[in-house]
Design a protein around this motif. Structure first.
Motif, PDB file in Angstrom:
ATOM      1  N   ARG A   1       0.861  -1.190   0.000  1.00  0.00           N
ATOM      2  CA  ARG A   1       0.000   0.000   0.000  1.00  0.00           C
ATOM      3  C   ARG A   1       0.893   1.233   0.000  1.00  0.00           C
ATOM      4  O   ARG A   1       1.860   1.307   0.756  1.00  0.00           O
TER       5      ARG A   1
ATOM      6  N   ASP B   1     -11.959  -9.175  -4.894  1.00  0.00           N
ATOM      7  CA  ASP B   1     -12.083  -8.489  -3.610  1.00  0.00           C
ATOM      8  C   ASP B   1     -13.553  -8.281  -3.279  1.00  0.00           C
ATOM      9  O   ASP B   1     -14.407  -8.404  -4.156  1.00  0.00           O
ATOM     10  N   ASP B   2     -13.824  -7.986  -2.011  1.00  0.00           N
ATOM     11  CA  ASP B   2     -15.225  -7.781  -1.625  1.00  0.00           C
ATOM     12  C   ASP B   2     -15.715  -6.403  -2.045  1.00  0.00           C
ATOM     13  O   ASP B   2     -16.746  -6.275  -2.689  1.00  0.00           O
ATOM     14  N   VAL B   3     -14.955  -5.365  -1.691  1.00  0.00           N
ATOM     15  CA  VAL B   3     -15.393  -3.995  -1.956  1.00  0.00           C
ATOM     16  C   VAL B   3     -14.276  -3.221  -2.645  1.00  0.00           C
ATOM     17  O   VAL B   3     -13.117  -3.305  -2.236  1.00  0.00           O
ATOM     18  N   LEU B   4     -14.631  -2.480  -3.680  1.00  0.00           N
ATOM     19  CA  LEU B   4     -13.676  -1.588  -4.343  1.00  0.00           C
ATOM     20  C   LEU B   4     -14.010  -0.159  -3.950  1.00  0.00           C
ATOM     21  O   LEU B   4     -15.156   0.275  -4.065  1.00  0.00           O
ATOM     22  N   PHE B   5     -12.999   0.553  -3.481  1.00  0.00           N
ATOM     23  CA  PHE B   5     -13.222   1.939  -3.043  1.00  0.00           C
ATOM     24  C   PHE B   5     -12.256   2.851  -3.810  1.00  0.00           C
ATOM     25  O   PHE B   5     -12.480   3.142  -4.978  1.00  0.00           O
ATOM     26  N   THR B   6     -11.144   3.251  -3.205  1.00  0.00           N
ATOM     27  CA  THR B   6     -10.261   4.216  -3.871  1.00  0.00           C
ATOM     28  C   THR B   6      -9.476   3.603  -5.029  1.00  0.00           C
ATOM     29  O   THR B   6      -9.020   4.309  -5.928  1.00  0.00           O
ATOM     30  N   GLY B   7      -9.261   2.294  -4.967  1.00  0.00           N
ATOM     31  CA  GLY B   7      -8.436   1.624  -5.972  1.00  0.00           C
ATOM     32  C   GLY B   7      -7.009   1.401  -5.511  1.00  0.00           C
ATOM     33  O   GLY B   7      -6.216   0.750  -6.186  1.00  0.00           O
ATOM     34  N   ARG B   8      -6.684   1.903  -4.336  1.00  0.00           N
ATOM     35  CA  ARG B   8      -5.298   1.777  -3.861  1.00  0.00           C
ATOM     36  C   ARG B   8      -4.913   0.332  -3.566  1.00  0.00           C
ATOM     37  O   ARG B   8      -3.785  -0.077  -3.817  1.00  0.00           O
ATOM     38  N   THR B   9      -5.848  -0.418  -3.037  1.00  0.00           N
ATOM     39  CA  THR B   9      -5.561  -1.825  -2.732  1.00  0.00           C
ATOM     40  C   THR B   9      -5.287  -2.611  -4.009  1.00  0.00           C
ATOM     41  O   THR B   9      -4.355  -3.422  -4.063  1.00  0.00           O
TER      42      THR B   9
ATOM     43  N   ARG C   1     -18.145   0.691  -4.375  1.00  0.00           N
ATOM     44  CA  ARG C   1     -18.743   1.780  -3.594  1.00  0.00           C
ATOM     45  C   ARG C   1     -18.350   3.165  -4.120  1.00  0.00           C
ATOM     46  O   ARG C   1     -18.656   4.191  -3.503  1.00  0.00           O
TER      47      ARG C   1
ATOM     48  N   TYR D   1     -19.517   2.929   5.521  1.00  0.00           N
ATOM     49  CA  TYR D   1     -18.856   1.644   5.348  1.00  0.00           C
ATOM     50  C   TYR D   1     -19.869   0.616   4.837  1.00  0.00           C
ATOM     51  O   TYR D   1     -21.011   0.588   5.292  1.00  0.00           O
ATOM     52  N   VAL D   2     -19.439  -0.141   3.863  1.00  0.00           N
ATOM     53  CA  VAL D   2     -20.296  -1.211   3.352  1.00  0.00           C
ATOM     54  C   VAL D   2     -19.855  -2.506   4.037  1.00  0.00           C
ATOM     55  O   VAL D   2     -18.796  -3.045   3.732  1.00  0.00           O
TER      56      VAL D   2
ATOM     57  N   VAL E   1     -19.782  -6.341   4.690  1.00  0.00           N
ATOM     58  CA  VAL E   1     -20.100  -7.549   3.942  1.00  0.00           C
ATOM     59  C   VAL E   1     -19.882  -8.743   4.864  1.00  0.00           C
ATOM     60  O   VAL E   1     -18.785  -8.943   5.375  1.00  0.00           O
TER      61      VAL E   1
HETATM   62  P1  5GP Z   1      -9.479   0.762  -1.559  1.00  0.00           P
HETATM   63  O1  5GP Z   1      -8.072   0.325  -1.432  1.00  0.00           O
HETATM   64  O2  5GP Z   1     -10.039   0.566  -2.950  1.00  0.00           O
HETATM   65  O3  5GP Z   1      -9.705   2.144  -1.030  1.00  0.00           O
HETATM   66  O4  5GP Z   1     -10.339  -0.138  -0.593  1.00  0.00           O
HETATM   67  C1  5GP Z   1     -10.618  -1.445  -0.914  1.00  0.00           C
HETATM   68  C2  5GP Z   1     -10.096  -2.380   0.137  1.00  0.00           C
HETATM   69  O5  5GP Z   1     -10.446  -1.949   1.429  1.00  0.00           O
HETATM   70  C3  5GP Z   1     -10.712  -3.746  -0.052  1.00  0.00           C
HETATM   71  O6  5GP Z   1      -9.746  -4.732   0.222  1.00  0.00           O
HETATM   72  C4  5GP Z   1     -11.854  -3.776   0.934  1.00  0.00           C
HETATM   73  O7  5GP Z   1     -11.887  -5.013   1.589  1.00  0.00           O
HETATM   74  C5  5GP Z   1     -11.557  -2.643   1.908  1.00  0.00           C
HETATM   75  N1  5GP Z   1     -12.680  -1.691   1.947  1.00  0.00           N
HETATM   76  C6  5GP Z   1     -12.687  -0.400   1.591  1.00  0.00           C
HETATM   77  N2  5GP Z   1     -13.888   0.159   1.787  1.00  0.00           N
HETATM   78  C7  5GP Z   1     -14.669  -0.812   2.270  1.00  0.00           C
HETATM   79  C8  5GP Z   1     -16.046  -0.883   2.674  1.00  0.00           C
HETATM   80  O8  5GP Z   1     -16.840   0.070   2.619  1.00  0.00           O
HETATM   81  N3  5GP Z   1     -16.468  -2.089   3.113  1.00  0.00           N
HETATM   82  C9  5GP Z   1     -15.657  -3.186   3.178  1.00  0.00           C
HETATM   83  N4  5GP Z   1     -16.195  -4.342   3.611  1.00  0.00           N
HETATM   84  N5  5GP Z   1     -14.367  -3.162   2.820  1.00  0.00           N
HETATM   85  C10 5GP Z   1     -13.894  -1.986   2.368  1.00  0.00           C
END
Ligand code: 5GP
Ligand code: MG
Length: 178
Positions: free
Chosen positions: A72, A102-110, A135, A159-160, A162
């Motif tokens: 990250r 993955d379960d949830v996609l948010f910023t895309g950083r993961t 999301r 927060y979503v 799951v």
């Molecule tokens: P990102 O890196 O895209 O911001 O966040 C995605 C990662 O963080 C995923 O691995 C996911 O599991 C977790 N995450 C981010 N936001 C949420 C959310 O609203 N709910 C859940 N269950 N996981 C999230």
């Protein structure tokens, strides 16, 4: 503070079936496909998809799990002492089509970090992304190849949640607002 159920057991089963269906549409024989779940939320989704493919085609896809903590770009902001879990990918990814899950996609950083980690392991033919929930809120130019559900108007601090039967005793997706 509020909590709204957006999918119960039946709807969640339908979402996973639909996700598998759209993957099968573009990979009818699942050839060269391997499933890699991003810890932790991606693991139950990966296992469910594997089960659905096994039922539909009688095929057992190779499954791996990826820990991306140290990849990250913002891990020092999250914690000075990140808990390192294990990456378990017991097969070669060389020339494979990787379906990142993955379960949830948010910023895309993961996902960005996951691709970085994967590329250290070899040269896949292609990387695609399957998520249960999008999301919104992207900070990177990353979009899912397959997505079961888009949840709109999720505020940054919402927060979503799951939940999976095998981990939490129920299948459910909720939107939690602070
Ligand atoms: P990102 O890196 O895209 O911001 O966040 C995605 C990662 O963080 C995923 O691995 C996911 O599991 C977790 N995450 C981010 N936001 C949420 C959310 O609203 N709910 C859940 N269950 N996981 C999230
Ligand atoms: Mg996660």
């Amino acid at each position: 503070k509020s909590k709204k159920v957006i999918a119960g057991e039946r709807k969640m089963a339908g979402l996973l079936e639909r996700l598998a269906e759209s993957i099968l549409k573009s990979h009818p024989h699942l050839e060269d496909l391997v499933l890699i779940g991003i810890r932790c939320g991606g693991i139950p989704v990966t296992n469910r998809l594997k089960e659905i493919f096994k039922k539909r085609l009688g095929l057992e896809l190779p499954v791996g799990y990826l820990d991306i903590t140290l990849y990250r770009d913002d891990w020092t902001r999250i914690s000075q002492h990140p808990e390192i879990k294990k990456t378990e990918i017991p097969f070669s990814i060389e020339d494979k089509i990787i379906l990142l899950v993955d379960d949830v996609l948010f910023t895309g950083r993961t996902v960005r970090a996951a691709m970085d980690a994967l590329i250290d392991l070899g040269r896949p033919k292609k990387i695609e992304l399957a998520v249960l929930v999008d999301r919104g809120g992207r900070e990177f130019p990353i979009e899912p190849t397959f997505c079961a559900m888009k949840v709109k108007k999720v505020a940054p601090f919402d927060y979503v949640s799951v939940y999976f039967k095998e981990l939490h005793g129920k299948d459910q997706i909720c939107l939690e607002s602070k």
